[in-house]
Design an enzyme around this catalytic site. Structure first.
Site, PDB file in Angstrom:
ATOM      1  N   CYS A 113      -4.735   2.402  -3.589  1.00  0.00           N
ATOM      2  CA  CYS A 113      -3.657   2.807  -3.079  1.00  0.00           C
ATOM      3  C   CYS A 113      -2.334   1.780  -3.298  1.00  0.00           C
ATOM      4  CB  CYS A 113      -3.739   3.127  -1.647  1.00  0.00           C
ATOM      5  SG  CYS A 113      -4.861   4.419  -1.522  1.00  0.00           S
ATOM      6  N   ASP A 142       3.140  -4.085   8.212  1.00  0.00           N
ATOM      7  CA  ASP A 142       1.959  -3.187   8.010  1.00  0.00           C
ATOM      8  C   ASP A 142       0.753  -4.296   8.254  1.00  0.00           C
ATOM      9  OD1 ASP A 142      -0.425  -2.340   7.012  1.00  0.00           O
ATOM     10  OD2 ASP A 142       0.303  -1.724   5.198  1.00  0.00           O
ATOM     11  N   GLN A 182      -4.565  -4.937   7.218  1.00  0.00           N
ATOM     12  CA  GLN A 182      -5.424  -5.978   6.553  1.00  0.00           C
ATOM     13  C   GLN A 182      -5.257  -7.312   7.327  1.00  0.00           C
ATOM     14  OE1 GLN A 182      -7.905  -5.080   4.735  1.00  0.00           O
ATOM     15  NE2 GLN A 182      -7.429  -3.310   3.992  1.00  0.00           N
ATOM     16  N   LYS A 204     -10.838  -0.388  10.632  1.00  0.00           N
ATOM     17  CA  LYS A 204     -10.918  -1.627   9.669  1.00  0.00           C
ATOM     18  C   LYS A 204     -11.213  -2.737  10.413  1.00  0.00           C
ATOM     19  CE  LYS A 204      -7.481  -0.180   6.373  1.00  0.00           C
ATOM     20  NZ  LYS A 204      -8.329   0.351   4.956  1.00  0.00           N
ATOM     21  N   HIS A 262       0.903  -1.379  -0.073  1.00  0.00           N
ATOM     22  CA  HIS A 262       0.125   0.057  -0.057  1.00  0.00           C
ATOM     23  C   HIS A 262       1.100   1.241  -0.044  1.00  0.00           C
ATOM     24  CE1 HIS A 262      -2.869   3.061   1.705  1.00  0.00           C
ATOM     25  NE2 HIS A 262      -3.804   2.061   1.578  1.00  0.00           N
TER      26      HIS A 262
END
Lengths: 131, 416
Positions: free
Chosen positions: B373, B208, B211, B234, B131
């Site tokens: 993104c 990261d 997700q 999220k 991303h």
């Protein structure tokens, strides 16, 4: 919703007018819509009175951006660069014959942005000019 | 397979009753099918009520007020930090720093640890799949410091190609920054393997988790990453709140991020001393209601169970991929379902993803279209944009059916 994909828009999308770049154009400009990856590249020839005599373009993207480019390519033939500089968002929406929300309007206005930037002969629109 | 044969460990129908938004129609007469969970999740009633309760019963600033409300607010806000520390199995609450979200967490590390530890010629290793939020901060740092950026390549199948990892880690590699789960494809990257190799090479690792933390069990001590950034919105929490987990030894050494109130121990006109962890990195009045809301979200997820949530999403994803593959002219991107978590991205020749998303919206189906993104990954995939359906614990197999039906209608509109 079907309104958005009216027959005239799908017609210009599937049978784009004036597609193909001109050789030795007087004016050339390309830009992207970073939000959705639409891309337009316009070339134009103008006569001694700065009147557009020929337009050719290439691009990729959604139906709205590509139909808008096709319609604009027909619309600006015969117009002077000054007239093009004076064009607005309203002109594009009138050509398309639809209203668009805040997100999709960027797709429709990419053609205007590219053509006006070309008419100004700049790397971009002057300052914060509202198109 | 048909949707009634899906075996889920969750009672998604019962869970849906907790989410007020899922009870609405997209527009009058058109049911809402919310498949844009990788962009943001919906919020359950306990989270909404916790935020309302804070503002209507004990709204006050934290950490300094000597009065009843401030004390209650501080206990709730710091209590949320404890819940989150337990959720990711951090060894100390001092390792949980509240941020605005994943992007701020990564920028914090790049700006503080990065500026202090990266010099000319040093290497920052990331991937082609990232991303933009795990790429641009490193580009800025590399430009500022004259450092080199290297990339683990992504394959056209949407997985990381680790065959050259040893070579990529050769040299002065200071940090490895990798996404756990792809926001575009749902690919679950083998981060344990990457973390171990990076540590052997002497590099620090940032993951990261935007997700992954919402969708699967995460144990930071078992995985061993040095930093983990994720976002509250999220994972059923509010927007504007996120977390940076950092190993305590590193956080102690790092210079502060923003200067201001709350992050100091003692201030003189010419210099200051920094507050202890985690507040050293939390300048200014924090997002108190957001932190409290995220604490409740984490409790909600834990009560249901992250293993069950992951299994439910993988069932849905497998079913979605099977149904999508039956649509003539449709191309699905990314690896097979067992390597994925909760995401199905696709394209149809002649129907731009934006037009697809618009036509799906007309049927009440909310998806995301664009490059999500992640422009470099889309270059690898050879598609300027994709349409993405993403699932969460409250989605139903019948919603996959609704998606497929709407895709056929969109195709018909474009005479495909």
């Amino acid at each position: 919703m079907d309104d958005l994909y009216r027959d005239n828009i799908l017609d210009h999308f599937t049978n784009p007018r004036n597609r193909g770049l001109l050789e030795n154009p007087d004016i050339e400009f390309a830009d992207d819509n970073p939000l959705c990856g639409d891309h337009l590249h316009f070339t134009m020839k103008v006569d001694e009175n700065d009147r557009v005599v020929e337009v050719g373009w290439e691009g990729q993207g959604c139906a709205i951006s590509q139909a808008s480019a096709s319609m604009m390519s027909e619309h600006i033939i015969g117009k002077t660069l000054d007239e093009i500089r004076g064009m607005t968002k309203r002109d594009v929406l009138d050509l398309l014959g639809i209203e668009l929300g805040a997100v999709r309007i960027k797709c429709a206005l990419l053609s205007l942005k590219v053509i006006k930037a070309g008419a100004y002969g700049l790397d971009g629109l002057p300052g914060d000019e509202e198109i | 397979m048909c949707s009634s044969e899906i075996q889920s460990p969750l009672d998604a129908e019962a869970i849906r009753a907790d989410f007020p938004v899922l009870g609405r129609e997209a527009r009058p007469g058109v049911p809402l099918v919310y498949l844009d969970n990788a962009a943001t999740s919906q919020k359950p009633r306990p989270v909404i009520e916790a935020i309302e309760h804070f503002y209507s019963h004990y709204n006050a600033n934290v950490h300094r007020g000597i009065h009843a409300l401030s004390e209650e607010a501080t206990i709730a806000y710091e209590g949320a930090r404890d819940k989150i520390a337990a959720f990711i199995n951090a060894s100390s609450r001092k390792e949980v720093i509240f941020t605005r979200g994943t992007t701020e967490g990564i920028n914090l590390v790049a700006s503080t640890w990065g500026r202090a530890n990266i010099g000319p010629g040093d290497v920052i290793l990331t991937t082609q799949m990232e991303h933009h939020s795990n790429l641009v901060p490193w580009q800025l740092l590399a430009q500022e410091k004259g450092a080199e950026l290297r990339f683990i390549p992504a394959t056209q199948e949407g997985e990381l190609d680790l065959s050259g990892l040893d070579d990529l880690l050769d040299g002065p590699v200071k940090i490895v920054a990798v996404m756990h789960v792809s926001n575009v494809l749902g690919t679950i990257n083998p981060i344990k393997q990457i973390i171990d190799k990076a540590h052997q090479a002497g590099a620090v690792v940032l993951i990261d988790g935007a997700q992954s933390v919402p969708h699967m069990p995460i144990d930071v001590q078992e995985l061993g990453m040095d930093f983990l950034a994720f976002s509250g919105h999220k994972m059923l929490g509010p927007t504007g709140i996120g977390v940076l987990y950092g190993r305590r030894e590193l956080l102690e050494e790092m210079p502060p991020y923003m200067g201001g109130g709350d992050m100091i121990r003692r201030v003189e006109l010419s210099h200051s001393e920094w507050n202890e962890l985690p507040w050293k990195f939390e300048a200014g009045t924090p997002n108190i209601a957001g932190g409290i809301g995220l604490g409740v979200a984490v409790e909600y997820l834990s009560r249901i169970g992250m293993e069950k949530i992951l299994a439910h999403e993988q069932e849905l994803t497998a079913y979605a991929l099977e149904r999508l593959s039956e649509v003539p002219g449709l191309k699905v991107y990314g690896p097979p379902a067992e390597k994925k978590c909760g995401v199905a991205s696709f394209c149809i020749e002649g129907l731009h993803p934006h037009d697809m998303a618009q036509l799906l919206d007309a049927e009440g189906v909310a998806v995301r279209a664009g490059h999500h993104c992640a422009q470099p990954l889309h270059m690898v995939l050879g598609a300027p944009a994709t349409t993405r359906a993403s699932f969460y614990l409250y989605n139903l197999p019948g919603e996959v059916d609704a998606l497929i039906e709407a895709i056929y209608k969109a195709k018909a509109r474009f005479s495909l």
